[in-house]
Design a protein around this motif. Structure first.
Motif, PDB file in Angstrom:
ATOM      1  N   ARG A  15       0.812  -1.232   0.000  1.00  0.00           N
ATOM      2  CA  ARG A  15       0.000   0.000   0.000  1.00  0.00           C
ATOM      3  C   ARG A  15       0.841   1.276   0.000  1.00  0.00           C
ATOM      4  O   ARG A  15       0.306   2.365   0.155  1.00  0.00           O
ATOM      5  N   SER A  16       2.134   1.153  -0.206  1.00  0.00           N
ATOM      6  CA  SER A  16       3.009   2.321  -0.190  1.00  0.00           C
ATOM      7  C   SER A  16       2.753   3.214  -1.405  1.00  0.00           C
ATOM      8  O   SER A  16       2.510   2.731  -2.509  1.00  0.00           O
ATOM      9  N   ASP A  17       2.815   4.518  -1.169  1.00  0.00           N
ATOM     10  CA  ASP A  17       2.639   5.492  -2.252  1.00  0.00           C
ATOM     11  C   ASP A  17       3.885   5.616  -3.132  1.00  0.00           C
ATOM     12  O   ASP A  17       3.809   6.170  -4.223  1.00  0.00           O
ATOM     13  N   GLU A  45      20.173   8.007  -0.126  1.00  0.00           N
ATOM     14  CA  GLU A  45      20.247   8.843  -1.326  1.00  0.00           C
ATOM     15  C   GLU A  45      18.887   9.097  -1.958  1.00  0.00           C
ATOM     16  O   GLU A  45      18.670  10.116  -2.590  1.00  0.00           O
ATOM     17  N   ARG A  46      17.965   8.158  -1.794  1.00  0.00           N
ATOM     18  CA  ARG A  46      16.668   8.251  -2.459  1.00  0.00           C
ATOM     19  C   ARG A  46      15.506   8.405  -1.476  1.00  0.00           C
ATOM     20  O   ARG A  46      14.367   8.085  -1.815  1.00  0.00           O
ATOM     21  N   ALA A  47      15.816   8.899  -0.290  1.00  0.00           N
ATOM     22  CA  ALA A  47      14.785   9.091   0.733  1.00  0.00           C
ATOM     23  C   ALA A  47      13.646   9.934   0.161  1.00  0.00           C
ATOM     24  O   ALA A  47      13.870  10.933  -0.503  1.00  0.00           O
ATOM     25  N   GLY A  48      12.423   9.492   0.395  1.00  0.00           N
ATOM     26  CA  GLY A  48      11.254  10.197  -0.109  1.00  0.00           C
ATOM     27  C   GLY A  48      10.805   9.714  -1.474  1.00  0.00           C
ATOM     28  O   GLY A  48       9.653   9.882  -1.847  1.00  0.00           O
ATOM     29  N   ALA A  49      11.715   9.107  -2.245  1.00  0.00           N
ATOM     30  CA  ALA A  49      11.372   8.606  -3.579  1.00  0.00           C
ATOM     31  C   ALA A  49      11.382   7.076  -3.625  1.00  0.00           C
ATOM     32  O   ALA A  49      10.792   6.467  -4.501  1.00  0.00           O
ATOM     33  N   LEU A  50      12.075   6.462  -2.658  1.00  0.00           N
ATOM     34  CA  LEU A  50      12.189   5.006  -2.587  1.00  0.00           C
ATOM     35  C   LEU A  50      12.271   4.602  -1.127  1.00  0.00           C
ATOM     36  O   LEU A  50      13.046   5.171  -0.362  1.00  0.00           O
ATOM     37  N   LYS A  51      11.475   3.614  -0.767  1.00  0.00           N
ATOM     38  CA  LYS A  51      11.533   3.061   0.593  1.00  0.00           C
ATOM     39  C   LYS A  51      12.291   1.737   0.492  1.00  0.00           C
ATOM     40  O   LYS A  51      12.040   0.944  -0.423  1.00  0.00           O
ATOM     41  N   THR A  74      17.467 -11.867  -1.957  1.00  0.00           N
ATOM     42  CA  THR A  74      16.663 -11.553  -3.130  1.00  0.00           C
ATOM     43  C   THR A  74      16.101 -10.162  -2.888  1.00  0.00           C
ATOM     44  O   THR A  74      15.538  -9.895  -1.827  1.00  0.00           O
ATOM     45  N   LEU A  75      16.289  -9.291  -3.846  1.00  0.00           N
ATOM     46  CA  LEU A  75      15.793  -7.922  -3.755  1.00  0.00           C
ATOM     47  C   LEU A  75      14.653  -7.778  -4.750  1.00  0.00           C
ATOM     48  O   LEU A  75      14.825  -8.080  -5.935  1.00  0.00           O
ATOM     49  N   VAL A  76      13.496  -7.348  -4.257  1.00  0.00           N
ATOM     50  CA  VAL A  76      12.331  -7.184  -5.127  1.00  0.00           C
ATOM     51  C   VAL A  76      11.855  -5.744  -5.027  1.00  0.00           C
ATOM     52  O   VAL A  76      11.596  -5.245  -3.930  1.00  0.00           O
ATOM     53  N   LEU A  77      11.739  -5.104  -6.174  1.00  0.00           N
ATOM     54  CA  LEU A  77      11.229  -3.741  -6.241  1.00  0.00           C
ATOM     55  C   LEU A  77       9.730  -3.803  -6.505  1.00  0.00           C
ATOM     56  O   LEU A  77       9.295  -4.390  -7.496  1.00  0.00           O
ATOM     57  N   PHE A  78       8.959  -3.224  -5.585  1.00  0.00           N
ATOM     58  CA  PHE A  78       7.510  -3.164  -5.726  1.00  0.00           C
ATOM     59  C   PHE A  78       7.115  -1.762  -6.152  1.00  0.00           C
ATOM     60  O   PHE A  78       7.543  -0.774  -5.558  1.00  0.00           O
TER      61      PHE A  78
END
Length: 106
Positions: A15-17, A45-51, A74-78
């Motif tokens: 549910r993250s924006d 570096e990407r605080a606010g744009a990526l959690k 394993t890294l998964v980008l949602f």
């Protein structure tokens, strides 16, 4: 790095924006420890744009099974609650950014 659990995964990730990078990790995993500082830098570096969050697979087997995670890390980008890209294994920062498409427009 904040940790998510089976109980908090839907709220914190799905549910993250903003896009969320989930590090499926385990305490016994040396490559997981190698990639942790890289993920910490990305989060900063990407605080606010990526959690960036971690999920311990030993303590949270439901989420691990739901996404078919078999190897650590394993890294998964949602993006928008859906898995968009994934990378297995420790990678240098530049390669992670490239493989996960973090420099591309959402």
């Amino acid at each position: 790095m904040p940790e998510v659990t089976d109980a908090t995964f839907a709220e914190e990730v799905l549910r993250s924006d903003i896009p969320v990078l989930v590090d499926f990790t385990a305490e016994w995993c040396p490559p997981c420890r190698m990639v942790a500082p890289v993920l910490g830098r990305l989060a900063e570096e990407r605080a606010g744009a990526l959690k960036v969050v971690s999920l311990d697979v030993d303590r949270n087997p439901e989420t691990q099974a739901a996404y078919g995670v078999l190897s650590m890390p394993t890294l998964v980008l949602f993006r928008g609650g859906e898995p968009a890209r994934s990378v297995v294994g420790a990678q240098p920062e530049r390669r992670l950014v490239e493989q996960l498409g973090l420099d591309e427009a959402p």
